[in-house]
Write a protein that holds these residues in place. Structure first.
Motif, PDB file in Angstrom:
ATOM      1  N   GLU A  23     -14.295 -61.388 -36.595  1.00 35.90           N
ATOM      2  CA  GLU A  23     -12.875 -61.988 -36.337  1.00 35.90           C
ATOM      3  C   GLU A  23     -13.148 -63.178 -36.156  1.00 35.90           C
ATOM      4  OE1 GLU A  23      -9.682 -60.460 -35.072  1.00 35.90           O
ATOM      5  OE2 GLU A  23     -10.206 -59.027 -36.623  1.00 35.90           O
ATOM      6  N   GLN A  24     -13.938 -64.065 -35.460  1.00 36.68           N
ATOM      7  CA  GLN A  24     -13.666 -65.065 -35.321  1.00 36.68           C
ATOM      8  C   GLN A  24     -14.241 -66.278 -36.196  1.00 36.68           C
ATOM      9  OE1 GLN A  24     -16.480 -63.400 -33.435  1.00 36.68           O
ATOM     10  NE2 GLN A  24     -14.201 -63.590 -32.109  1.00 36.68           N
ATOM     11  N   LEU A  27     -10.799 -66.755 -38.229  1.00 37.75           N
ATOM     12  CA  LEU A  27     -10.537 -67.198 -37.585  1.00 37.75           C
ATOM     13  C   LEU A  27     -10.653 -68.454 -37.417  1.00 37.75           C
ATOM     14  CD1 LEU A  27      -8.204 -68.352 -35.309  1.00 37.75           C
ATOM     15  CD2 LEU A  27      -9.967 -67.708 -33.684  1.00 37.75           C
ATOM     16  N   GLN A  39      -6.857 -62.095 -41.689  1.00 38.35           N
ATOM     17  CA  GLN A  39      -7.227 -61.969 -40.460  1.00 38.35           C
ATOM     18  C   GLN A  39      -6.590 -60.977 -39.956  1.00 38.35           C
ATOM     19  OE1 GLN A  39      -4.658 -65.538 -40.255  1.00 38.35           O
ATOM     20  NE2 GLN A  39      -6.601 -67.150 -39.925  1.00 38.35           N
ATOM     21  N   SER A  40      -6.655 -60.210 -38.850  1.00 38.40           N
ATOM     22  CA  SER A  40      -6.722 -58.685 -38.274  1.00 38.40           C
ATOM     23  C   SER A  40      -4.482 -58.858 -37.912  1.00 38.40           C
ATOM     24  CB  SER A  40      -6.777 -57.991 -37.550  1.00 38.40           C
ATOM     25  OG  SER A  40      -6.694 -58.187 -36.322  1.00 38.40           O
ATOM     26  N   MET A  43      -4.453 -60.218 -34.413  1.00 35.85           N
ATOM     27  CA  MET A  43      -5.149 -61.163 -34.754  1.00 35.85           C
ATOM     28  C   MET A  43      -3.399 -61.835 -34.753  1.00 35.85           C
ATOM     29  SD  MET A  43      -7.374 -64.187 -36.307  1.00 35.85           S
ATOM     30  CE  MET A  43      -9.229 -63.628 -35.379  1.00 35.85           C
ATOM     31  N   ARG A 250     -14.265 -69.063 -30.114  1.00 40.58           N
ATOM     32  CA  ARG A 250     -13.960 -68.270 -29.170  1.00 40.58           C
ATOM     33  C   ARG A 250     -12.610 -68.617 -28.056  1.00 40.58           C
ATOM     34  NH1 ARG A 250     -17.547 -63.394 -29.951  1.00 40.58           N
ATOM     35  NH2 ARG A 250     -19.223 -64.020 -30.590  1.00 40.58           N
ATOM     36  N   GLU A 253      -9.368 -68.484 -29.510  1.00 41.12           N
ATOM     37  CA  GLU A 253      -8.983 -67.088 -29.554  1.00 41.12           C
ATOM     38  C   GLU A 253      -8.906 -66.476 -28.260  1.00 41.12           C
ATOM     39  OE1 GLU A 253     -10.957 -63.092 -31.368  1.00 41.12           O
ATOM     40  OE2 GLU A 253     -12.239 -63.999 -30.331  1.00 41.12           O
ATOM     41  N   THR A 257      -5.400 -64.427 -26.560  1.00 40.70           N
ATOM     42  CA  THR A 257      -5.120 -63.532 -26.308  1.00 40.70           C
ATOM     43  C   THR A 257      -4.952 -63.194 -24.645  1.00 40.70           C
ATOM     44  OG1 THR A 257      -7.376 -62.983 -27.052  1.00 40.70           O
ATOM     45  CG2 THR A 257      -6.521 -61.135 -25.389  1.00 40.70           C
ATOM     46  N   GLU A 387      -5.394 -50.455 -32.126  1.00 38.09           N
ATOM     47  CA  GLU A 387      -4.763 -51.957 -32.101  1.00 38.09           C
ATOM     48  C   GLU A 387      -4.406 -51.938 -30.582  1.00 38.09           C
ATOM     49  OE1 GLU A 387      -3.249 -53.796 -35.131  1.00 38.09           O
ATOM     50  OE2 GLU A 387      -5.173 -54.617 -35.922  1.00 38.09           O
ATOM     51  N   GLN A 390      -6.547 -52.122 -27.954  1.00 37.83           N
ATOM     52  CA  GLN A 390      -6.557 -53.211 -27.572  1.00 37.83           C
ATOM     53  C   GLN A 390      -5.703 -54.197 -26.937  1.00 37.83           C
ATOM     54  OE1 GLN A 390      -9.581 -54.985 -30.832  1.00 37.83           O
ATOM     55  NE2 GLN A 390      -8.996 -53.140 -31.704  1.00 37.83           N
TER      56      GLN A 390
END
Length: 450
Positions: A23-24, A27, A39-40, A43, A250, A253, A257, A387, A390
């Motif tokens: 994920e990082q 990004l 990228q999901s 995200m 991070r 991110e 979030t 998803e 999360q």
């Protein structure tokens, strides 16, 4: 040759990020060179809901940081050599980023500015922007339909016209006033496009941008220097070199979030109008005309207090958290939200085609947490449930399938009641004379139990 060079740089930057978590890494590549392929949906949703989606694709900011990194070298050259070297650097970067409209705008503006300085004819920012628009539209008339191009032009024009005047009027220390003014002006300038595109601007965008944008600039500058070096070296040296970039990624991110999970609403036209009136009242409170008027000092002070209270009231009304409406809402063809009188929130998930649309629909409905997610059989339903889990952290994730996926509990014949919503299943016959479990959800009025 140019495309081979651009592809080589792209591969080197990608190799330099191999030590990042998936994920990082995706990004990081988006922040440095606009590569958003990995990228999901989760995200993308988090960055959009926190007003940071512009960071996932390269923009004019990236061009500014690239030139800042190259500036010590360019200063050692003659003026003509600076124009040539700077132009070549902009061409390579535009190719690496696959010619994003915002990058093209910034690259052409930078090239015109370099040529202007080299020729001794310093032009204003607005004039350079106007020339840039003419050059790009003449080269590709279809750019006028690009959302990225529209946002880039609006934001740049707003910054050129309003950023410094607003920074001079804002209260607070100098180190905070200009970044805050830039953030506010960019949001105001792009508001017409964003309202037409997404219905409004996230209220969390201002604090999120203040926390994330400066860090994103550091990631960009480290990416085109340390990131390229790491791509040429092997682990563990490359991994050690990339530790600062990974920590910064991070952080960005985390900001996205938390911004997407905040109770702050989407600012629609009415809320934006309230905020505009509040700002106007504050500007009138501190205006020179009020200070110079012949009224007694006590009256002036009373007017200032009244203006401050009115502004605060309008601000609270504009950004007050939204709550989900009681009742049943069909979010998509395969997802239904149930909200009870006592605050219970239950989501029934089927085969969702696009989990990103589902996340946006839940967020726009005022949902920031869930009590129960009931998942029907199917890989799409399970993927969407992961998803949703999360992002909204439901207390229970129940599965109708006989074999529940990891992290989900089989509902079987049990009944769950939460906040005025009752969840159960019932046997249903199919055309092949077999039976299967079907979800049953009911609102219980004022029966509040957990």
């Amino acid at each position: 040759m140019w495309y081979r060079l651009a592809n080589a740089i792209h591969r080197t930057l990608t190799a330099g990020a191999d030590s990042f978590a998936p994920e990082q890494r995706f990004l990081y590549l988006g922040l440095v060179m606009g590569d958003d392929r990995g990228q999901s949906e989760l995200m993308r949703f988090r960055f959009q809901a926190s007003g940071l989606s512009h960071l996932l694709a390269v923009s004019g900011q990236n061009v500014s940081f690239l030139l800042a990194v190259a500036a010590p070298v360019l200063r050692q050259l003659s003026q003509r050599a600076q124009v040539v070297a700077g132009g070549l650097l902009l061409v390579v970067f535009a190719l690496v980023t696959r010619g994003e409209p915002s990058v093209l705008r910034a690259a052409v503006m930078a090239a015109i500015a370099l040529a202007s300085v080299a020729s001794g004819r310093v032009a204003s920012g607005i004039r350079i922007l106007s020339m840039t628009i003419m050059v790009l539209v003449l080269a590709d008339p279809l750019l006028v339909h690009s959302i990225g191009f529209q946002l880039s032009i609006c934001a740049t024009a707003g910054l050129l016209l309003m950023a410094r005047p607003l920074a001079e009027r804002l209260p607070g220390p100098a180190w905070l006033r200009l970044p805050l003014a830039v953030t506010l002006v960019a949001q105001v300038a792009t508001a017409p496009v964003l309202i037409a595109l997404a219905g409004g601007i996230p209220a969390a965008a201002t604090p999120a941008n203040l926390l994330a944008v400066p860090v994103a600039g550091l990631v960009m500058m480290l990416g085109v220097t340390v990131g390229l070096l790491a791509g040429l070296l092997r682990n563990p040296v490359a991994e050690v070199l990339q530790i600062p970039s990974e920590l910064l990624v991070r952080w960005i991110e985390w900001v996205a979030t938390k911004g997407s999970q905040s109770p702050l609403p989407l600012l629609r036209p009415v809320q934006l109008l309230l905020l505009g009136v509040a700002v106007l009242i504050l500007l009138m409170r501190d205006s020179q005309r009020l200070r110079d008027c012949a009224a007694p000092d006590v009256a002036k002070q009373g007017l200032k207090i009244l203006a401050s209270c009115a502004s605060m009231l309008l601000l609270v009304l504009a950004v007050r958290p939204v709550s989900a409406e009681v009742g049943t809402t069909a979010l998509t063809d395969a997802a239904t939200l149930w909200v009870g009188d006592c605050g219970g929130k239950v989501l029934v998930l089927g085969s969702v085609a696009n989990s990103g649309d589902l996340l946006e629909s839940l967020w726009a409905a005022g949902i920031r947490d869930l009590d129960i997610v009931l998942v029907q059989p199917g890989s799409r339903a399970v993927g969407a449930a992961l998803e949703v889990t999360q992002q909204f952290h439901p207390r229970r994730v129940l599965s109708i399938a006989e074999r529940s996926p990891p992290g989900m509990s089989p509902i079987g014949a049990s009944t769950w009641t939460v906040g005025g919503v009752q969840v159960s299943t019932a046997l249903s016959s199919t055309k092949k004379h077999s039976t299967s479990l079907e979800p049953r959800v009911a609102l219980l009025g004022s029966a509040c139990s957990v």
